[in-house]
Design an enzyme around this catalytic site. Structure first.
Site, mmCIF file in Angstrom:
data_model
loop_
_atom_site.group_PDB
_atom_site.id
_atom_site.type_symbol
_atom_site.label_atom_id
_atom_site.label_comp_id
_atom_site.label_asym_id
_atom_site.label_seq_id
_atom_site.Cartn_x
_atom_site.Cartn_y
_atom_site.Cartn_z
ATOM 1 N N GLY A 86 47.635 9.188 88.654
ATOM 2 C CA GLY A 86 49.039 9.286 89.059
ATOM 3 C C GLY A 86 49.249 8.595 90.402
ATOM 4 O O GLY A 86 48.321 8.053 91.005
ATOM 5 N N GLN A 87 50.501 8.628 90.861
ATOM 6 C CA GLN A 87 50.833 7.968 92.138
ATOM 7 C C GLN A 87 50.003 8.538 93.291
ATOM 8 O O GLN A 87 49.361 7.806 94.051
ATOM 9 C CB GLN A 87 52.308 8.171 92.470
ATOM 10 C CG GLN A 87 53.277 7.628 91.455
ATOM 11 C CD GLN A 87 54.689 7.726 91.980
ATOM 12 O OE1 GLN A 87 55.156 6.845 92.699
ATOM 13 N NE2 GLN A 87 55.392 8.793 91.644
ATOM 14 N N VAL A 88 50.018 9.860 93.402
ATOM 15 C CA VAL A 88 49.281 10.503 94.503
ATOM 16 C C VAL A 88 47.786 10.487 94.210
ATOM 17 O O VAL A 88 46.972 10.225 95.105
ATOM 18 C CB VAL A 88 49.807 11.950 94.720
ATOM 19 C CG1 VAL A 88 48.957 12.698 95.739
ATOM 20 C CG2 VAL A 88 51.264 11.912 95.174
ATOM 21 N N ALA A 130 50.275 16.824 87.129
ATOM 22 C CA ALA A 130 51.461 17.666 86.916
ATOM 23 C C ALA A 130 52.298 17.065 85.802
ATOM 24 O O ALA A 130 52.130 15.901 85.451
ATOM 25 C CB ALA A 130 52.305 17.737 88.192
ATOM 26 N N THR A 190 55.630 15.640 85.501
ATOM 27 C CA THR A 190 56.610 15.167 86.496
ATOM 28 C C THR A 190 57.861 14.562 85.850
ATOM 29 O O THR A 190 58.732 14.072 86.568
ATOM 30 C CB THR A 190 55.971 14.127 87.439
ATOM 31 O OG1 THR A 190 55.421 13.069 86.649
ATOM 32 C CG2 THR A 190 54.886 14.745 88.293
ATOM 33 N N TYR A 208 61.758 21.910 85.451
ATOM 34 C CA TYR A 208 60.673 21.364 86.273
ATOM 35 C C TYR A 208 60.494 22.212 87.540
ATOM 36 O O TYR A 208 59.379 22.640 87.864
ATOM 37 C CB TYR A 208 60.991 19.909 86.639
ATOM 38 C CG TYR A 208 60.079 19.311 87.686
ATOM 39 C CD1 TYR A 208 58.759 18.968 87.381
ATOM 40 C CD2 TYR A 208 60.536 19.075 88.985
ATOM 41 C CE1 TYR A 208 57.923 18.417 88.346
ATOM 42 C CE2 TYR A 208 59.705 18.520 89.949
ATOM 43 C CZ TYR A 208 58.399 18.193 89.624
ATOM 44 O OH TYR A 208 57.586 17.659 90.583
ATOM 45 N N LYS A 220 57.239 24.513 88.533
ATOM 46 C CA LYS A 220 56.467 24.241 89.759
ATOM 47 C C LYS A 220 56.414 25.503 90.632
ATOM 48 O O LYS A 220 55.384 25.796 91.246
ATOM 49 C CB LYS A 220 57.075 23.067 90.538
ATOM 50 C CG LYS A 220 56.945 21.713 89.860
ATOM 51 C CD LYS A 220 55.514 21.224 89.701
ATOM 52 C CE LYS A 220 54.867 20.826 91.001
ATOM 53 N NZ LYS A 220 53.509 20.244 90.772
ATOM 54 N N TRP A 272 60.552 12.999 96.491
ATOM 55 C CA TRP A 272 60.960 11.606 96.243
ATOM 56 C C TRP A 272 59.780 10.638 96.397
ATOM 57 O O TRP A 272 59.807 9.701 97.200
ATOM 58 C CB TRP A 272 62.090 11.206 97.183
ATOM 59 C CG TRP A 272 63.364 11.994 97.057
ATOM 60 C CD1 TRP A 272 63.537 13.229 96.498
ATOM 61 C CD2 TRP A 272 64.663 11.584 97.510
ATOM 62 N NE1 TRP A 272 64.852 13.610 96.578
ATOM 63 C CE2 TRP A 272 65.562 12.625 97.204
ATOM 64 C CE3 TRP A 272 65.154 10.459 98.173
ATOM 65 C CZ2 TRP A 272 66.916 12.547 97.513
ATOM 66 C CZ3 TRP A 272 66.495 10.386 98.485
ATOM 67 C CH2 TRP A 272 67.372 11.414 98.161
HETATM 68 N N1 LIG Z 1 57.065 12.108 91.755
HETATM 69 C C1 LIG Z 1 57.842 12.773 92.601
HETATM 70 O O1 LIG Z 1 58.928 12.302 92.986
HETATM 71 C C2 LIG Z 1 57.412 14.112 93.154
HETATM 72 C C3 LIG Z 1 58.309 14.803 94.015
HETATM 73 C C4 LIG Z 1 57.904 16.033 94.521
HETATM 74 C C5 LIG Z 1 56.663 16.566 94.189
HETATM 75 N N2 LIG Z 1 55.839 15.876 93.338
HETATM 76 C C6 LIG Z 1 54.554 16.484 92.986
HETATM 77 O O2 LIG Z 1 53.517 15.671 93.515
HETATM 78 C C7 LIG Z 1 52.374 15.715 92.657
HETATM 79 C C8 LIG Z 1 51.919 14.326 92.303
HETATM 80 O O3 LIG Z 1 53.010 13.654 91.658
HETATM 81 P P1 LIG Z 1 52.950 12.107 91.272
HETATM 82 O O4 LIG Z 1 54.238 11.520 91.698
HETATM 83 O O5 LIG Z 1 51.682 11.498 91.715
HETATM 84 O O6 LIG Z 1 52.997 12.246 89.681
HETATM 85 P P2 LIG Z 1 52.615 11.186 88.558
HETATM 86 O O7 LIG Z 1 52.520 9.817 89.126
HETATM 87 O O8 LIG Z 1 53.536 11.464 87.429
HETATM 88 O O9 LIG Z 1 51.140 11.644 88.182
HETATM 89 C C9 LIG Z 1 50.900 12.839 87.510
HETATM 90 C C10 LIG Z 1 49.539 12.734 86.890
HETATM 91 O O10 LIG Z 1 49.342 13.921 86.108
HETATM 92 C C11 LIG Z 1 48.634 13.535 84.986
HETATM 93 N N3 LIG Z 1 48.780 14.418 83.842
HETATM 94 C C12 LIG Z 1 49.867 14.616 83.062
HETATM 95 N N4 LIG Z 1 49.551 15.428 82.047
HETATM 96 C C13 LIG Z 1 48.234 15.726 82.192
HETATM 97 C C14 LIG Z 1 47.333 16.510 81.460
HETATM 98 N N5 LIG Z 1 47.702 17.137 80.325
HETATM 99 N N6 LIG Z 1 46.059 16.616 81.897
HETATM 100 C C15 LIG Z 1 45.656 15.965 83.002
HETATM 101 N N7 LIG Z 1 46.462 15.197 83.739
HETATM 102 C C16 LIG Z 1 47.747 15.085 83.328
HETATM 103 C C17 LIG Z 1 49.209 12.182 84.604
HETATM 104 O O11 LIG Z 1 48.249 11.541 83.774
HETATM 105 P P3 LIG Z 1 48.557 10.174 82.999
HETATM 106 O O12 LIG Z 1 48.378 9.114 84.052
HETATM 107 O O13 LIG Z 1 47.505 10.153 81.937
HETATM 108 O O14 LIG Z 1 49.953 10.303 82.479
HETATM 109 C C18 LIG Z 1 49.397 11.530 85.944
HETATM 110 O O15 LIG Z 1 48.295 10.747 86.300
HETATM 111 C C19 LIG Z 1 52.786 16.588 91.462
HETATM 112 O O16 LIG Z 1 52.373 17.907 91.672
HETATM 113 C C20 LIG Z 1 54.312 16.536 91.487
HETATM 114 O O17 LIG Z 1 54.885 17.691 90.891
HETATM 115 C C21 LIG Z 1 56.186 14.651 92.832
#
Ligand SMILES: NC(=O)c1ccc[n+]([C@@H]2O[C@H](COP(=O)([O-])OP(=O)(O)OC[C@H]3O[C@@H](n4cnc5c(N)ncnc54)[C@H](OP(=O)(O)O)[C@@H]3O)[C@@H](O)[C@H]2O)c1
Length: 306
Positions: free
Chosen positions: A20-22, A69, A71, A134, A138, A159
């Site tokens: 994922g991004q993070v 997560a 997301t 969502y 969370k 964001w």
């Molecule tokens: N994105 C935002 O704007 C945002 C805002 C506030 C908080 N957050 C929180 O920050 C954290 C990181 O978010 P992010 O933006 O990095 O999210 P992201 O880019 O959507 O990455 C989420 C990762 O979770 C993985 N995932 C999904 N389903 C899964 C499963 N069944 N088993 C194992 N892994 C799985 C995905 O795998 P795949 O690569 O295989 O799909 C993806 O690599 C999360 O907790 C999110 O809730 C995000």
């Protein structure tokens, strides 16, 4: 750090959600933290009950950083059970396994746990009232961690964008070239936060926490975002200004960016109007100074430009 092989060496940290991004940025930022592994969905699928606990018990990491997560905020409204499994069920299992094994847990949460009224930053202990599936899932994840009594740090961010993955910055750069005009919401305010900033700050906070002997005053919830705040419209304008300055786009390619209210862009999941999070407690406790969102945006776009 390794992805695949088990070397038998004690594991200082385990990253979940590595693609994922993070997660991708954590794989870079945590390298000086010791011997680590980063697992994606293929190696540890959190949707499978028991999988994450089995992984923790088998690998025995000293620290688990969970960046996995559900997301997809709008899709969560249609698939609440799947969102709940990832954001709450699997997190409860993970927190339980960390409590049993003594591993420290770092987990991410969101501005969407707040209802989003007012115009000032939400304090860490501000009332929680998520408006979407969502946000509710969370929040359940946060509560599961508290209930498991694991050594845990919950970092709420907002964001998120990166040079990779699905995010607003990449969408703007793509559709900006295709259209003459974009309509972007100007009544939701928050702090766009670069995934690299999240990962680097996590590494610094984690390092401090470990050096403190896992002190209780580092555990618990923190708000981790860039400094400053802007609307989605203001963010879009800044993306195009910086992209032109860095030569990613020509000035003649930039579309007109029209400000609209949320009511003109209905989405399945309601969003908080005020997503501002108070970062002062994190800055004070860990002696950090979070970068302004615009400076971080410029850095991210530089990495895209190069
Ligand atoms: N994105 C935002 O704007 C945002 C805002 C506030 C908080 N957050 C929180 O920050 C954290 C990181 O978010 P992010 O933006 O990095 O999210 P992201 O880019 O959507 O990455 C989420 C990762 O979770 C993985 N995932 C999904 N389903 C899964 C499963 N069944 N088993 C194992 N892994 C799985 C995905 O795998 P795949 O690569 O295989 O799909 C993806 O690599 C999360 O907790 C999110 O809730 C995000």
């Amino acid at each position: 750090m390794s992805n695949g092989m088990e070397t038998g060496e004690p594991l200082d940290y385990l990253i979940l959600g590595a693609n994922g991004q993070v997660g991708r940025e954590l794989s870079r930022a945590l390298q000086p933290f010791g011997h680590g592994r980063a697992l994606g969905r293929a190696e540890c699928d959190l949707a499978h009950p028991g999988a994450v606990a089995e992984t923790v018990h088998r690998l025995k990491p000293k620290v688990v950083v969970n960046a996995a997560a559900w997301t997809a905020v709008d899709r969560a409204e249609e698939e609440p059970d799947r969102a709940h499994r990832l954001n709450a069920g699997a997190v409860a299992e993970l927190a339980g396994a960390c409590a049993e094994s003594g591993a420290a847990l770092v987990h991410y949460s969101t501005d969407y746990v707040f209802e989003g009224s007012g115009e000032t930053p939400h304090g860490i202990d501000a009332p929680l009232a998520p408006r979407s599936v969502y946000g509710r899932t969370k929040l359940e994840g946060e509560r599961a961690i508290a209930a498991a009594a694991a050594k845990a740090m919950v970092l709420r961010t907002s964001w998120v964008y990166a040079a990779h993955g699905h995010n607003f910055v990449r969408t703007m750069l793509r559709v900006g070239r295709e259209r003459d005009q974009l309509k972007v919401i100007d009544d939701q305010i928050g702090a766009p936060t670069w995934a690299a900033t999240i990962a680097d700050t996590t590494a610094l906070a984690l390092h401090d926490w470990r050096r403190s002997g896992w002190a209780d005053d580092r555990a618990g919830s923190w708000h981790l975002t860039a400094a400053g705040a802007v609307s989605w419209h203001g963010f879009a304008v800044a993306i195009f200004e910086e992209a032109v300055a860095l030569g990613i786009m020509g000035a003649d390619e930039v579309p007109q960016v029209v400000a609209i209210p949320s009511s003109e862009y209905p989405q399945p999941a309601p969003r908080p109007a005020n997503s501002r999070l108070d970062i002062a407690p994190l800055e004070q406790r860990f002696e950090l100074r979070m970068p302004h969102w615009r400076d971080a945006l410029r850095q991210c776009l530089r990495s895209i430009a190069s």
